[in-house]
Design a protein around this motif. Structure first.
Motif, PDB file in Angstrom:
ATOM      1  N   PHE A  56       0.841  -1.202   0.000  1.00 51.01           N
ATOM      2  CA  PHE A  56       0.000   0.000   0.000  1.00 51.01           C
ATOM      3  C   PHE A  56       0.873   1.247   0.000  1.00 51.01           C
ATOM      4  CE2 PHE A  56      -1.996   3.550   2.158  1.00 51.01           C
ATOM      5  CZ  PHE A  56      -3.152   3.703   1.410  1.00 51.01           C
ATOM      6  N   ALA A  57       1.927   1.257   0.822  1.00 57.02           N
ATOM      7  CA  ALA A  57       2.816   2.418   0.876  1.00 57.02           C
ATOM      8  C   ALA A  57       3.468   2.674  -0.476  1.00 57.02           C
ATOM      9  CB  ALA A  57       3.881   2.209   1.953  1.00 57.02           C
ATOM     10  N   ILE A  58       3.905   1.600  -1.139  1.00 60.47           N
ATOM     11  CA  ILE A  58       4.549   1.738  -2.450  1.00 60.47           C
ATOM     12  C   ILE A  58       3.551   2.263  -3.480  1.00 60.47           C
ATOM     13  CG2 ILE A  58       5.622   0.455  -4.335  1.00 60.47           C
ATOM     14  CD1 ILE A  58       6.682  -1.494  -2.155  1.00 60.47           C
ATOM     15  N   TRP A  59       2.398   1.604  -3.556  1.00 60.43           N
ATOM     16  CA  TRP A  59       1.396   1.975  -4.557  1.00 60.43           C
ATOM     17  C   TRP A  59       0.878   3.390  -4.337  1.00 60.43           C
ATOM     18  CZ3 TRP A  59      -3.834   2.587  -2.912  1.00 60.43           C
ATOM     19  CH2 TRP A  59      -4.736   2.891  -3.938  1.00 60.43           C
ATOM     20  N   TRP A  60       0.636   3.764  -3.101  1.00 61.10           N
ATOM     21  CA  TRP A  60       0.060   5.077  -2.832  1.00 61.10           C
ATOM     22  C   TRP A  60       1.050   6.197  -3.160  1.00 61.10           C
ATOM     23  CZ3 TRP A  60      -4.604   6.578  -2.807  1.00 61.10           C
ATOM     24  CH2 TRP A  60      -4.980   7.796  -2.251  1.00 61.10           C
ATOM     25  N   ALA A  61       2.330   5.967  -2.878  1.00 63.86           N
ATOM     26  CA  ALA A  61       3.346   6.961  -3.240  1.00 63.86           C
ATOM     27  C   ALA A  61       3.387   7.148  -4.750  1.00 63.86           C
ATOM     28  CB  ALA A  61       4.718   6.525  -2.719  1.00 63.86           C
ATOM     29  N   TRP A  62       3.343   6.050  -5.480  1.00 64.36           N
ATOM     30  CA  TRP A  62       3.352   6.134  -6.945  1.00 64.36           C
ATOM     31  C   TRP A  62       2.083   6.813  -7.466  1.00 64.36           C
ATOM     32  CZ3 TRP A  62       0.024   4.122 -10.643  1.00 64.36           C
ATOM     33  CH2 TRP A  62       0.470   4.192 -11.963  1.00 64.36           C
ATOM     34  N   MET A  63       0.955   6.468  -6.906  1.00 66.21           N
ATOM     35  CA  MET A  63      -0.318   7.016  -7.376  1.00 66.21           C
ATOM     36  C   MET A  63      -0.404   8.513  -7.116  1.00 66.21           C
ATOM     37  SD  MET A  63      -4.125   5.579  -6.664  1.00 66.21           S
ATOM     38  CE  MET A  63      -5.587   6.549  -7.038  1.00 66.21           C
ATOM     39  N   ASN A  64       0.044   8.969  -5.955  1.00 64.65           N
ATOM     40  CA  ASN A  64       0.013  10.402  -5.646  1.00 64.65           C
ATOM     41  C   ASN A  64       0.770  11.205  -6.689  1.00 64.65           C
ATOM     42  OD1 ASN A  64      -0.191  11.009  -2.057  1.00 64.65           O
ATOM     43  ND2 ASN A  64      -1.377   9.631  -3.325  1.00 64.65           N
ATOM     44  N   PHE A  65       1.968  10.761  -7.022  1.00 65.98           N
ATOM     45  CA  PHE A  65       2.771  11.462  -8.022  1.00 65.98           C
ATOM     46  C   PHE A  65       2.128  11.390  -9.406  1.00 65.98           C
ATOM     47  CE2 PHE A  65       5.854  11.130 -11.478  1.00 65.98           C
ATOM     48  CZ  PHE A  65       6.499  12.362 -11.377  1.00 65.98           C
ATOM     49  N   THR A  66       1.628  10.223  -9.767  1.00 61.24           N
ATOM     50  CA  THR A  66       1.108  10.007 -11.123  1.00 61.24           C
ATOM     51  C   THR A  66      -0.076  10.914 -11.429  1.00 61.24           C
ATOM     52  OG1 THR A  66       1.897   7.721 -11.196  1.00 61.24           O
ATOM     53  CG2 THR A  66       0.040   8.284 -12.632  1.00 61.24           C
ATOM     54  N   TRP A  67      -1.027  11.015 -10.503  1.00 62.56           N
ATOM     55  CA  TRP A  67      -2.207  11.829 -10.767  1.00 62.56           C
ATOM     56  C   TRP A  67      -1.879  13.322 -10.727  1.00 62.56           C
ATOM     57  CZ3 TRP A  67      -7.312  10.150 -11.851  1.00 62.56           C
ATOM     58  CH2 TRP A  67      -7.442   8.763 -11.940  1.00 62.56           C
ATOM     59  N   PHE A  68      -0.947  13.715  -9.848  1.00 58.74           N
ATOM     60  CA  PHE A  68      -0.522  15.111  -9.858  1.00 58.74           C
ATOM     61  C   PHE A  68       0.161  15.446 -11.176  1.00 58.74           C
ATOM     62  CE2 PHE A  68       2.686  18.365  -9.440  1.00 58.74           C
ATOM     63  CZ  PHE A  68       1.966  19.409  -8.870  1.00 58.74           C
ATOM     64  N   ALA A  69       1.071  14.571 -11.615  1.00 60.78           N
ATOM     65  CA  ALA A  69       1.800  14.824 -12.848  1.00 60.78           C
ATOM     66  C   ALA A  69       0.865  14.884 -14.048  1.00 60.78           C
ATOM     67  CB  ALA A  69       2.857  13.745 -13.067  1.00 60.78           C
ATOM     68  N   SER A  70      -0.191  14.109 -14.027  1.00 65.84           N
ATOM     69  CA  SER A  70      -1.134  14.125 -15.144  1.00 65.84           C
ATOM     70  C   SER A  70      -1.807  15.484 -15.274  1.00 65.84           C
ATOM     71  CB  SER A  70      -2.198  13.038 -14.949  1.00 65.84           C
ATOM     72  OG  SER A  70      -2.995  12.900 -16.108  1.00 65.84           O
ATOM     73  N   ALA A  71      -1.971  16.191 -14.150  1.00 62.72           N
ATOM     74  CA  ALA A  71      -2.648  17.489 -14.172  1.00 62.72           C
ATOM     75  C   ALA A  71      -1.684  18.663 -14.251  1.00 62.72           C
ATOM     76  CB  ALA A  71      -3.528  17.637 -12.922  1.00 62.72           C
ATOM     77  N   TYR A  72      -0.466  18.537 -13.668  1.00 59.82           N
ATOM     78  CA  TYR A  72       0.386  19.717 -13.492  1.00 59.82           C
ATOM     79  C   TYR A  72       1.843  19.506 -13.890  1.00 59.82           C
ATOM     80  CZ  TYR A  72      -3.354  22.013 -10.907  1.00 59.82           C
ATOM     81  OH  TYR A  72      -4.543  22.606 -10.548  1.00 59.82           O
ATOM     82  N   ASP A  73       2.124  18.582 -14.763  1.00 58.20           N
ATOM     83  CA  ASP A  73       3.511  18.339 -15.163  1.00 58.20           C
ATOM     84  C   ASP A  73       4.016  19.479 -16.056  1.00 58.20           C
ATOM     85  OD1 ASP A  73       5.946  17.461 -15.998  1.00 58.20           O
ATOM     86  OD2 ASP A  73       5.224  15.636 -16.952  1.00 58.20           O
ATOM     87  N   THR A  74       4.830  20.372 -15.482  1.00 55.70           N
ATOM     88  CA  THR A  74       5.414  21.473 -16.259  1.00 55.70           C
ATOM     89  C   THR A  74       6.796  21.118 -16.792  1.00 55.70           C
ATOM     90  OG1 THR A  74       6.339  22.391 -14.232  1.00 55.70           O
ATOM     91  CG2 THR A  74       4.193  23.221 -14.931  1.00 55.70           C
ATOM     92  N   ASP A  75       7.431  20.128 -16.201  1.00 52.06           N
ATOM     93  CA  ASP A  75       8.745  19.656 -16.625  1.00 52.06           C
ATOM     94  C   ASP A  75       9.806  20.763 -16.646  1.00 52.06           C
ATOM     95  OD1 ASP A  75      10.390  17.488 -17.270  1.00 52.06           O
ATOM     96  OD2 ASP A  75      10.287  17.935 -19.414  1.00 52.06           O
ATOM     97  N   ASP A  76       9.670  21.739 -15.756  1.00 53.65           N
ATOM     98  CA  ASP A  76      10.716  22.748 -15.642  1.00 53.65           C
ATOM     99  C   ASP A  76      11.656  22.361 -14.501  1.00 53.65           C
ATOM    100  OD1 ASP A  76       9.149  23.228 -13.431  1.00 53.65           O
ATOM    101  OD2 ASP A  76       8.513  25.234 -14.036  1.00 53.65           O
ATOM    102  N   ALA A  77      12.650  23.205 -14.240  1.00 52.71           N
ATOM    103  CA  ALA A  77      13.677  22.856 -13.253  1.00 52.71           C
ATOM    104  C   ALA A  77      13.109  22.622 -11.849  1.00 52.71           C
ATOM    105  CB  ALA A  77      14.757  23.934 -13.222  1.00 52.71           C
ATOM    106  N   PRO A  78      12.248  23.504 -11.298  1.00 59.78           N
ATOM    107  CA  PRO A  78      11.691  23.226  -9.958  1.00 59.78           C
ATOM    108  C   PRO A  78      10.918  21.915  -9.903  1.00 59.78           C
ATOM    109  CG  PRO A  78      11.310  25.516 -10.566  1.00 59.78           C
ATOM    110  CD  PRO A  78      11.812  24.824 -11.792  1.00 59.78           C
ATOM    111  N   TYR A  79      10.128  21.645 -10.936  1.00 60.15           N
ATOM    112  CA  TYR A  79       9.350  20.404 -10.977  1.00 60.15           C
ATOM    113  C   TYR A  79      10.284  19.198 -10.982  1.00 60.15           C
ATOM    114  CZ  TYR A  79       6.089  16.842 -12.636  1.00 60.15           C
ATOM    115  OH  TYR A  79       5.333  15.691 -12.759  1.00 60.15           O
ATOM    116  N   ARG A  80      11.342  19.254 -11.788  1.00 59.62           N
ATOM    117  CA  ARG A  80      12.272  18.126 -11.881  1.00 59.62           C
ATOM    118  C   ARG A  80      13.007  17.900 -10.563  1.00 59.62           C
ATOM    119  NH1 ARG A  80      15.237  17.895 -17.812  1.00 59.62           N
ATOM    120  NH2 ARG A  80      13.331  17.662 -19.055  1.00 59.62           N
TER     121      ARG A  80
END
Length: 383
Positions: A56-80
């Motif tokens: 659960f800890a592994i999956w939830w960490a991955w899921m949190n990042f994935t859904w945020f990135a789907s909405a707000y991935d700017t791929d600039d230096a701060p994001y990276r």
């Protein structure tokens, strides 16, 4: 950070997302390996509880990042750079997996989460500042994640049985944060096609871990006593299981994530899919240990160690199909029938031999796939 267009065409996973996923290869491998050792030593109950918690800890960490990135991935230096910080947190989490299995000690896992949550909250706060239209939801995510993380830290001092009671309460709180933020705040602009692809790629990662772990166990068995018939049958049956389950999952169009409700059901349901798939690898390794007389798992336990995660995977894929109408699921009864046959074969390992039982499971899942593909095709042709 103005938010990505949820209707953007040809949205695909970025190289940064793929690099991020590689850190989870380590975490999934650690969880499956420790579960395998728990099964081999006969510690089924405690091993299963630790595995479910860690995964659960592994999956939830991955899921949190994935859904945020789907909405707000700017791929600039701060994001990276904040993503790099999250990757470091995942590796800390992975380093703490063995302590959970051996002593029930979540301290290092929680430390990894603190690192990841600092980065995740910073991302949400940045989204709230720079994307006024989504500010309400972004702030709710930031607040919800922070409050629940404080709960995880406090849980480290929970005594005895309260440790697991508080664990379940905090899991429920974690699952409630996205629903609260999306329904009560401003919905985030996640991309349905991108999310479906990200989940597909994680499925490939988990299946790859099954193959890698099984190969290592086969190599160890062959190096010790040479290639025997049971080892060969388990290797063939395991490969059939992986390939047939892959085919079932990846048949059809992208997931029909048309509403938040279907997205949450589909997204949360994948915890069971991912955990069960990884557990198949642990079960195959434990079955190889049993035929080589390593460890303390008897043959009557080796069959169910493979069969049960296969059954859970089949049933969950069938259930998710009802939500999204994707995958090689022609009829629920076909999936249920295949799962029943797999379970019977697993319980019949003492009579069939572990190798024969695992090969039979592989053939049963392949037959389930073929029956469903035939049904889907006839339905598409209007018969």
């Amino acid at each position: 950070m103005r938010g990505r267009d949820p209707g953007e065409e040809h949205r695909a996973s970025t190289p940064l997302e793929l690099l991020f996923d590689l850190t989870f290869v380590v975490a999934v491998s650690q969880a499956a390996s420790q579960f395998h050792h728990a099964l081999a030593e006969g510690h089924v109950g405690s091993g299963l509880a630790a595995y479910a918690a860690v995964f659960f800890a592994i999956w939830w960490a991955w899921m949190n990042f994935t859904w945020f990135a789907s909405a707000y991935d700017t791929d600039d230096a701060p994001y990276r750079l904040l993503t790099l910080l999250q990757m470091a947190g995942v590796l800390v989490l992975a380093a703490g997996v063995s302590a959970v299995f051996e002593r029930g000690d979540f301290a290092l896992v929680v430390a990894g989460y603190i690192v990841m949550r600092v980065a995740m909250v910073a991302q949400w706060v940045r989204a709230a500042v720079e994307h006024p239209e989504g500010r309400g939801g972004a702030l709710r995510y930031a607040v919800g994640i922070t409050v629940v993380q404080l709960g995880w830290v406090a849980r480290l001092w929970a005594p005895g049985a309260w440790a697991w009671v508080t664990f379940l309460v905090l899991v429920a709180a974690e699952l409630a944060v996205p629903a609260w933020a999306e329904y009560r705040g401003s919905p985030t602009g996640w991309h349905p096609g991108h999310i479906a692809e990200r989940y597909s790629l994680f499925t490939i990662i988990v299946l790859g871990e099954v193959i890698l772990g099984s190969l290592a166990a086969v190599h160890s068995a062959v190096a010790g006593r040479g290639l025997s018939a049971p080892v060969l049958l388990i290797a063939i049956g395991g490969l059939l299981l992986v390939f047939a389950l892959w085919w079932i999952y990846f048949t059809g169009s992208e997931a029909g994530l048309t509403t938040l409700r279907t997205a949450l059901v589909w997204g949360y349901g994948h915890y069971v899919v991912f955990a069960a798939l990884a557990a198949i690898g642990a079960g195959l390794e434990a079955a190889l240990d049993a035929v080589e007389h390593h460890g303390h798992l008897p043959v009557r336990g080796a069959g169910p160690a493979v069969a049960l995660p296969v059954v859970i995977t089949l049933l969950m894929l069938g259930a998710l199909h009802r939500v999204t109408r994707t995958g090689a699921v022609g009829h629920a009864l076909l999936v249920g029938g295949g799962a029943l046959v797999v379970l019977v074969l697993g319980l019949s390992a003492p009579a069939l031999g572990t190798g024969g039982a695992v090969l039979g499971m592989g053939l049963a899942v392949a037959a389930t796939l073929a029956a469903n593909l035939f049904t889907v095709r006839r339905r598409a042709e209007g018969h």
